[in-house]
Each structure stands twice: as structure tokens, then as C-alpha cells.
Design a protein around this motif. Structure first.
Motif, PDB file in Angstrom:
ATOM      1  N   ILE A  33       0.834  -1.205   0.000  1.00  0.00           N
ATOM      2  CA  ILE A  33       0.000   0.000   0.000  1.00  0.00           C
ATOM      3  C   ILE A  33       0.869   1.256   0.000  1.00  0.00           C
ATOM      4  O   ILE A  33       0.557   2.241  -0.678  1.00  0.00           O
ATOM      5  CB  ILE A  33      -0.947  -0.023   1.223  1.00  0.00           C
ATOM      6  N   GLN A  34       1.974   1.236   0.726  1.00  0.00           N
ATOM      7  CA  GLN A  34       2.813   2.433   0.816  1.00  0.00           C
ATOM      8  C   GLN A  34       3.352   2.850  -0.548  1.00  0.00           C
ATOM      9  O   GLN A  34       3.462   4.042  -0.852  1.00  0.00           O
ATOM     10  CB  GLN A  34       3.959   2.211   1.801  1.00  0.00           C
ATOM     11  N   HIS A  35       3.660   1.879  -1.386  1.00  0.00           N
ATOM     12  CA  HIS A  35       4.178   2.215  -2.719  1.00  0.00           C
ATOM     13  C   HIS A  35       3.066   2.730  -3.628  1.00  0.00           C
ATOM     14  O   HIS A  35       3.302   3.571  -4.492  1.00  0.00           O
ATOM     15  CB  HIS A  35       4.869   1.005  -3.329  1.00  0.00           C
ATOM     16  N   ALA A  36       1.856   2.220  -3.431  1.00  0.00           N
ATOM     17  CA  ALA A  36       0.724   2.731  -4.203  1.00  0.00           C
ATOM     18  C   ALA A  36       0.442   4.182  -3.821  1.00  0.00           C
ATOM     19  O   ALA A  36       0.227   5.040  -4.691  1.00  0.00           O
ATOM     20  CB  ALA A  36      -0.512   1.861  -3.959  1.00  0.00           C
ATOM     21  N   VAL A  37       0.446   4.474  -2.528  1.00  0.00           N
ATOM     22  CA  VAL A  37       0.200   5.849  -2.077  1.00  0.00           C
ATOM     23  C   VAL A  37       1.322   6.766  -2.549  1.00  0.00           C
ATOM     24  O   VAL A  37       1.076   7.905  -2.995  1.00  0.00           O
ATOM     25  CB  VAL A  37       0.059   5.896  -0.539  1.00  0.00           C
ATOM     26  N   GLU A  38       2.550   6.285  -2.471  1.00  0.00           N
ATOM     27  CA  GLU A  38       3.697   7.079  -2.949  1.00  0.00           C
ATOM     28  C   GLU A  38       3.510   7.458  -4.421  1.00  0.00           C
ATOM     29  O   GLU A  38       3.703   8.622  -4.808  1.00  0.00           O
ATOM     30  CB  GLU A  38       4.976   6.276  -2.770  1.00  0.00           C
ATOM     31  N   ALA A  39       3.125   6.469  -5.241  1.00  0.00           N
ATOM     32  CA  ALA A  39       2.934   6.739  -6.671  1.00  0.00           C
ATOM     33  C   ALA A  39       1.777   7.700  -6.894  1.00  0.00           C
ATOM     34  O   ALA A  39       1.838   8.584  -7.766  1.00  0.00           O
ATOM     35  CB  ALA A  39       2.699   5.425  -7.417  1.00  0.00           C
ATOM     36  N   GLY A  40       0.681   7.538  -6.114  1.00  0.00           N
ATOM     37  CA  GLY A  40      -0.466   8.420  -6.266  1.00  0.00           C
ATOM     38  C   GLY A  40      -0.145   9.854  -5.900  1.00  0.00           C
ATOM     39  O   GLY A  40      -0.542  10.801  -6.599  1.00  0.00           O
ATOM     40  N   ILE A  41       0.605  10.054  -4.803  1.00  0.00           N
ATOM     41  CA  ILE A  41       0.977  11.408  -4.392  1.00  0.00           C
ATOM     42  C   ILE A  41       1.899  12.046  -5.427  1.00  0.00           C
ATOM     43  O   ILE A  41       1.750  13.234  -5.786  1.00  0.00           O
ATOM     44  CB  ILE A  41       1.651  11.375  -3.008  1.00  0.00           C
ATOM     45  N   GLU A  42       2.841  11.267  -5.952  1.00  0.00           N
ATOM     46  CA  GLU A  42       3.767  11.816  -6.943  1.00  0.00           C
ATOM     47  C   GLU A  42       3.017  12.249  -8.195  1.00  0.00           C
ATOM     48  O   GLU A  42       3.315  13.304  -8.785  1.00  0.00           O
ATOM     49  CB  GLU A  42       4.832  10.768  -7.286  1.00  0.00           C
ATOM     50  N   ALA A  43       2.017  11.467  -8.603  1.00  0.00           N
ATOM     51  CA  ALA A  43       1.212  11.848  -9.771  1.00  0.00           C
ATOM     52  C   ALA A  43       0.394  13.095  -9.472  1.00  0.00           C
ATOM     53  O   ALA A  43       0.259  13.990 -10.324  1.00  0.00           O
ATOM     54  CB  ALA A  43       0.293  10.683 -10.158  1.00  0.00           C
ATOM     55  N   TRP A  44      -0.144  13.187  -8.263  1.00  0.00           N
ATOM     56  CA  TRP A  44      -0.946  14.357  -7.867  1.00  0.00           C
ATOM     57  C   TRP A  44      -0.082  15.614  -7.834  1.00  0.00           C
ATOM     58  O   TRP A  44      -0.513  16.689  -8.265  1.00  0.00           O
ATOM     59  CB  TRP A  44      -1.577  14.095  -6.507  1.00  0.00           C
ATOM     60  N   LEU A  45       1.140  15.474  -7.343  1.00  0.00           N
ATOM     61  CA  LEU A  45       2.049  16.621  -7.293  1.00  0.00           C
ATOM     62  C   LEU A  45       2.371  17.155  -8.687  1.00  0.00           C
ATOM     63  O   LEU A  45       2.678  18.334  -8.862  1.00  0.00           O
ATOM     64  CB  LEU A  45       3.355  16.238  -6.582  1.00  0.00           C
ATOM     65  N   GLY A  46       2.295  16.279  -9.691  1.00  0.00           N
ATOM     66  CA  GLY A  46       2.620  16.686 -11.052  1.00  0.00           C
ATOM     67  C   GLY A  46       1.459  17.282 -11.814  1.00  0.00           C
ATOM     68  O   GLY A  46       1.611  17.657 -12.986  1.00  0.00           O
ATOM     69  N   LEU A  47       0.288  17.390 -11.199  1.00  0.00           N
ATOM     70  CA  LEU A  47      -0.869  17.952 -11.882  1.00  0.00           C
ATOM     71  C   LEU A  47      -0.697  19.453 -12.124  1.00  0.00           C
ATOM     72  O   LEU A  47      -0.132  20.169 -11.290  1.00  0.00           O
ATOM     73  CB  LEU A  47      -2.135  17.725 -11.059  1.00  0.00           C
ATOM     74  N   GLY A  48      -1.237  19.927 -13.246  1.00  0.00           N
ATOM     75  CA  GLY A  48      -1.184  21.348 -13.557  1.00  0.00           C
ATOM     76  C   GLY A  48      -2.359  22.126 -13.019  1.00  0.00           C
ATOM     77  O   GLY A  48      -2.343  23.362 -13.027  1.00  0.00           O
ATOM     78  N   SER A  49      -3.398  21.417 -12.570  1.00  0.00           N
ATOM     79  CA  SER A  49      -4.575  22.101 -12.029  1.00  0.00           C
ATOM     80  C   SER A  49      -5.248  21.191 -11.024  1.00  0.00           C
ATOM     81  O   SER A  49      -4.985  19.986 -10.969  1.00  0.00           O
ATOM     82  CB  SER A  49      -5.566  22.467 -13.148  1.00  0.00           C
ATOM     83  N   ASN A  50      -6.139  21.762 -10.227  1.00  0.00           N
ATOM     84  CA  ASN A  50      -6.833  20.983  -9.197  1.00  0.00           C
ATOM     85  C   ASN A  50      -7.881  20.058  -9.801  1.00  0.00           C
ATOM     86  O   ASN A  50      -8.479  20.357 -10.844  1.00  0.00           O
ATOM     87  CB  ASN A  50      -7.501  21.917  -8.194  1.00  0.00           C
ATOM     88  N   LEU A  51      -8.092  18.938  -9.107  1.00  0.00           N
ATOM     89  CA  LEU A  51      -9.131  18.005  -9.514  1.00  0.00           C
ATOM     90  C   LEU A  51     -10.446  18.362  -8.841  1.00  0.00           C
ATOM     91  O   LEU A  51     -10.490  19.158  -7.902  1.00  0.00           O
ATOM     92  CB  LEU A  51      -8.725  16.579  -9.107  1.00  0.00           C
ATOM     93  N   ALA A  52     -11.523  17.775  -9.348  1.00  0.00           N
ATOM     94  CA  ALA A  52     -12.824  17.959  -8.707  1.00  0.00           C
ATOM     95  C   ALA A  52     -12.776  17.381  -7.302  1.00  0.00           C
ATOM     96  O   ALA A  52     -12.168  16.317  -7.072  1.00  0.00           O
ATOM     97  CB  ALA A  52     -13.909  17.268  -9.524  1.00  0.00           C
ATOM     98  N   PRO A  53     -13.386  18.038  -6.328  1.00  0.00           N
ATOM     99  CA  PRO A  53     -13.333  17.562  -4.940  1.00  0.00           C
ATOM    100  C   PRO A  53     -13.971  16.183  -4.775  1.00  0.00           C
ATOM    101  O   PRO A  53     -14.904  15.819  -5.484  1.00  0.00           O
ATOM    102  CB  PRO A  53     -14.119  18.624  -4.163  1.00  0.00           C
TER     103      PRO A  53
END
Length: 411
Positions: free
Chosen positions: A34-54
Motif C-alpha cells: 500500500i505504501q508504494h501505491a500511495v507514494e505513486a499516487g501522491i507523486e502523480a498528484w504533485l505533477g498535476l497542472g490544475s486541481n481536480l474535482a473535490p
């Protein structure tokens, strides 16, 4: 808050319970922590150019994991600069990982796995092993189920003389399409799963094998209905006319292939077909063994014979008779007939020296090897009494987790 833990740091936050469960299942399906999945998800989120829908995070519960040093600080800083709460940002990160890592599809075998569950000695529990293994093969692949080897099997396999059980491991179900074939005229498998035997005056597997069928074989098949199996677990019920099968087969051309001819009409609809054989060494057993042979292009060990025994002396005598018949079939008909292994059933170390020494003797047989030890516990008997599948009646009992381990050993 965070605290150091090795080369990663522990982080604690909150995310919705449903999202936590989806994350746990999906990570297990992909075979990652799970820790590696969360790590990958956060890294992808950090690379976003704009906010996602809440995401609706109402009712979020505590969630902790371990991340690489510095990632959590970067994440919190990015949340602040975007005006997004940490809980919302984490939920979006997890959701991103889930969307970019969909659940893998169940791999369908090129050849349907054909498991011939047998022993000419009655009372060893062939029916329970057939049902339990088939149920474990059919469990939902989008749900987690507890799996571990029983403590007796673990101790027997271990070089250390330890009685401590292995920990449970929650794993996705195998999700296979399974057909259980009640090949025994006593109809135990049929009755244990809450179904009625086929009427004597109607169609049956025996009639299809003898060339006397009145309709389509698939019309005789019934589903075993429970949410954990979906529509993946089916049963071909028995009929008491199977008592006459050996007599009928004696007049059938190429009688050893009679079971294969009958089941060929439905084979393509299943990933695994398990045959609950009668306690017999007659022509019906010949037909079952022939059905389990390795076919051209089929990998060794995909199909074959699963021998059920008990930890006592009479099982050893019956095992010798069965293996002699199988060797004769191999030689006389030039069959490539594989052993899938030995299952020691109804094991109870409290029975003393006879049980423990017998188990050691079975474990000493390296070919075929012991692939499962199933304890003699009350849950199986209770499931039979209420006519329910064991894995539906008591999914977390020791016998159920042992059945899942067995299914994985032979799948």
C-alpha cells in the motif's frame, strides 16, 4: 504528523473508509505494498497542472502509511499552495492511483484445468476437498479473502520444530469459472451443496457417457448461488444411476474417453473442472483418470490427479492400490497423467502418534508431494448439516483458509 521509520517516514492522516478498502484490494491485486501505491499516487498528484474535482471525504477515518523522506513535506506544501486540505489531497492522490491502475482481469487458462479428486477408500473426505477447492478457485477477485497454510502443515514443512501458525494474508480471490462434477452415485457433493440428485427417469451424466442422453448436458448444470462466487461456481449433480455406470461402460466403444466426450460440450465455459470420484477402482475411475490426462500442448501440472488421504494406516493401503491403477493406465494407454499432489484431510494432532507419524510419512513422499493439510474441525461438519458451501458458511475458519492455500498450490 510524521515520525522516522528506517529510510521512510510514517505519516498519519485520514481518508474515507471505502477508499481505504479499494486501495487495500487494488494493491493486493497488483502485488504491491500500500505504501508504494500511495507514494505513486501522491507523486502523480504533485505533477498535476490544475486541481481536480473535490472528493466527498465526509466520515474519513484515520489512515497511516510510510513514504520516502521529504515527499510528505512536499505534499503538504503543495496542498497549502493550492488551497486544498491534506485529507482532500490525499484522497485525490489515492483515487488517481486507483484510476490509473485498474483491477487486472482474471487470466483465463488456455486449457481448462481438470482436477480428478480421488481415492478408492471411502470416508477420507474427497467430497469436502472437491467442494472447498472449487469454492476457493471461484471466489471474487475484487474482494480480499484470508489465506494461510494450516499450522500443522506449516510445522511439517518447517525445518524448525514450531507449532506457531503462519499469519493470515488477505489476498484477492482467484475468480475462476468452476464446474464441480458429482461423479459419485452416493450423491454426497450434490446433497452437501443443497441440491437434489437428478431423477432416475430423467437425463444424467451416466446417460451421456453411455450414449443414452435425452438432451443437452448443460441443461443439467445448476449454479451454487452466493455473492462471493458470483455466477462462477456451478454443479453437475449426480444421479443414483451412476451405480450402473461400470456395467454401461463395459459395452461402450472407447469407454475410457466417455467422460471426456460427455463434458466436452461444456468445457469451454469453465476455467476449472473438478471431478468428485466414487471410492472405486472400476471403469468409471479409468474414465476419470483419462479425463485428467495431459493433453497435447497442455503444461505439465495444469491437470491431473489430486489424491485425498487421511493420517492413518488404511489410507496408505488404499493409496497403494490407487497409484498402481494409475501406473497401469499410464503404461497401458500411454497417458501423460500428472499427480497434482496429496491432500491429508481430517488431520488432528491430538490423536497422537498414529496421526503425527502418518503425516510425517506422507510428507516424506516427495513425488507426489503433499500440497495441503486440512484439519478435522467442526465448521465443515456444520456446513454439511446446513447444506451450504464451507467458504460461504465460515469463510475465515481454519479449514477455509486451508482450502484457499490448497487452491493456490494447484492453480
Amino acid at each position: 504528523m510524521s515520525s522516522p521509520s528506517g529510510d521512510r517516514e510514517k505519516v498519519v492522516s485520514k481518508i474515507p473508509v471505502a477508499l481505504q478498502l479499494d486501495l487495500k484490494i487494488r494493491a493486493a491485486q497488483h502485488g504491491i505494498d500500500i505504501q508504494h501505491a500511495v507514494e505513486a499516487g501522491i507523486e502523480a498528484w504533485l505533477g498535476l497542472g490544475s486541481n481536480l474535482a473535490p472528493i466527498d471525504t465526509s466520515g474519513a477515518k484515520s489512515f497511516s502509511t510510510f513514504l520516502p523522506p521529504g515527499q510528505w513535506d512536499r505534499f503538504r506544501g503543495d496542498c497549502a499552495s493550492r488551497g486544498v486540505s491534506i485529507i482532500q489531497g490525499l484522497a485525490q492522490s489515492v483515487q488517481m492511483w486507483l484510476e490509473t491502475n485498474p483491477a487486472p482481469t482474471v487470466v483465463r487458462p488456455e486449457h481448462p484445468k481438470r482436477v480428478v479428486v480421488c481415492n478408492q477408500k471411502g470416508g477420507v473426505g474427497k467430497t469436502a476437498i472437491t467442494a472447498g477447492t472449487g469454492e476457493a478457485l471461484a471466489e471474487d477477485s475484487n474482494q480480499l479473502h484470508p489465506v494461510r497454510i494450516s499450522k500443522h502443515f506449516a510445522a511439517a514443512l518447517s525445518e524448525d520444530d514450531t507449532d506457531s501458525p503462519l499469519d493470515y494474508e488477505d489476498l484477492p480471490g482467484l475468480g475462476l469459472r468452476v464446474l464441480l462434477v458429482d461423479f459419485d452415485p452416493q450423491c454426497h457433493l450434490t446433497k452437501q451443496l443443497g441440491q437434489d440428485p437428478l431423477p432416475l427417469e430423467g437425463d444424467s451424466l451416466t446417460k451421456h457417457m453411455a450414449g443414452e442422453s435425452k438432451g443437452q448436458l448443460r441443461d443439467l448444470i445448476v449454479p451454487i448461488e452466493d455473492p462471493r462466487f458470483g455466477d462462477r461456481l456451478h454443479l453437475l449433480p449426480a444421479c443414483t444411476d451412476a451405480f450402473l455406470l461400470d456395467v454401461k461402460l463395459s459395452g461402450v466403444r472407447a469407454r475410457e474417453a466417455a467422460l471426456e466426450r460427455a463434458l466436452s460440450a461444456v468445457e469451454d465455459e469453465y476455467d476449472a473442472i473438478l471431478i468428485d470420484c466414487p471410492p472405486s477402482l472400476g471403469l468409471s475411475m479409468d474414465a476419470a483418470a483419462y479425463y485428467g490426462r495431459r493433453r497435447p500442448g497442455e503444461a505439465p501440472g495444469n491437470s491431473g490427479v489430486l489424491v485425498v488421504v487421511q493420517a492413518e494406516d488404511s489410507s496408505a493401503d488404499a493409496y497403494g492400490l490407487l497409484t498402481s491403477q494409475i501406473e497401469d493406465l499410464r503404461n497401458d494407454m500411454h497417458l501423460e497423467l500428472d499427480y497434482l499432489g496429496i491432500v491429508v484431510n481430517h488431520y488432528d494432532a491430538r490423536r497422537g502418534y498414529i496421526a503425527t507419524s502418518s503425516l510425517e510419512s506422507w510428507m516424506d513422499i516427495k513425488d507426489p508431494r503433499v500440497v495441503g493439510v486440512i484439519g478435522d474441525l467442526k465448521e465443515q461438519k456444520e456446513a454439511v448439516r446446513v447444506k451450504q458451501p464451507l467458504l460461504a458458511y465460515s469463510p475465515r475458519c481454519d479449514q477455509s483458509v486451508g482450502m484457499r492455500a490448497l487452491a493456490r498450490e494447484i492453480s
